[in-house]
Design a protein around this motif. Sequence first.
Motif, PDB file in Angstrom:
ATOM      1  N   UNK A   1       0.819  -1.323   0.050  1.00 42.75           N
ATOM      2  CA  UNK A   1       0.070   0.038  -0.078  1.00 42.75           C
ATOM      3  C   UNK A   1       0.917   1.142  -0.097  1.00 42.75           C
ATOM      4  N   UNK A   2       0.320   2.266  -0.091  1.00 45.83           N
ATOM      5  CA  UNK A   2       1.093   3.578  -0.026  1.00 45.83           C
ATOM      6  C   UNK A   2      -0.184   4.575   1.101  1.00 45.83           C
ATOM      7  N   UNK A   3       0.311   5.763   1.369  1.00 46.90           N
ATOM      8  CA  UNK A   3      -0.500   6.529   2.180  1.00 46.90           C
ATOM      9  C   UNK A   3      -1.724   7.158   1.305  1.00 46.90           C
ATOM     10  N   UNK A   4      -1.605   7.047  -0.176  1.00 44.15           N
ATOM     11  CA  UNK A   4      -2.869   7.403  -0.872  1.00 44.15           C
ATOM     12  C   UNK A   4      -3.506   6.196  -1.067  1.00 44.15           C
ATOM     13  N   UNK A   5      -3.026   5.118  -1.300  1.00 46.21           N
ATOM     14  CA  UNK A   5      -4.017   4.173  -1.423  1.00 46.21           C
ATOM     15  C   UNK A   5      -3.644   3.142   0.014  1.00 46.21           C
ATOM     16  N   UNK A   6      -4.218   3.608   0.916  1.00 44.12           N
ATOM     17  CA  UNK A   6      -4.183   3.068   2.298  1.00 44.12           C
ATOM     18  C   UNK A   6      -5.102   2.010   2.497  1.00 44.12           C
TER      19      UNK A   6
ATOM     20  N   UNK B   1       3.282  10.541  -0.483  1.00 46.57           N
ATOM     21  CA  UNK B   1       2.123   9.858  -0.167  1.00 46.57           C
ATOM     22  C   UNK B   1       1.655   8.696  -1.071  1.00 46.57           C
ATOM     23  N   UNK B   2       2.637   8.672  -2.141  1.00 45.97           N
ATOM     24  CA  UNK B   2       2.321   7.515  -3.338  1.00 45.97           C
ATOM     25  C   UNK B   2       3.532   6.580  -3.143  1.00 45.97           C
ATOM     26  N   UNK B   3       4.566   6.517  -2.034  1.00 42.99           N
ATOM     27  CA  UNK B   3       5.473   5.718  -2.201  1.00 42.99           C
ATOM     28  C   UNK B   3       4.916   4.418  -1.510  1.00 42.99           C
TER      29      UNK B   3
END
Length: 160
Positions: free
Chosen positions: A20-25, A66-68
């Motif tokens: 996941x990423x922070x954008x795709x939590x 946030x996309x990492x």
Amino acid sequence: MEVRITTIRSKTLVGKRLVMSLDNNRTVELWQSFMPFKKIIRNKTSNEVISLQDYKGSFNLQNFNSSTEFEKWAAVEVSNTMGIPENFEIFHLAGGSYAVFKHIGDASTFPNTLDHIFRVWLPNSIYTLDNRPHFEVLGDNYKKNDPNSEEEVWIPIKEI
């Protein structure tokens, strides 16, 4: 914010993971797939659960956004891996030094704790980040969505 510096031995964890990423939590999805089955994991060393972020050695404060993407685990520590439930995996957490912080509050205030760790404490310490997983320990004082909830935040460090 108080900090405790400690060195741990390697640990064997059993749990589930998602990328996941922070954008795709996908944290809620991960924990919903883990918690109903936590009780059937054998050989647990405690009742604590571990929320672990594995950046695969690529966590860099300057490049993190946030996309990492990273791997997030919902897990427990076990004394051995016999009898692991189907669809669960093993994670070997390497030992080493950690800075341990106490976060008090619900999930909405967690970014404030991280901000303090990475923007205030770490730059003013004699440490730098080590390329090992970061994790949180959710023990008896962890209460989901409770402003009085407590958890430990473990940040991998090494001396500069």
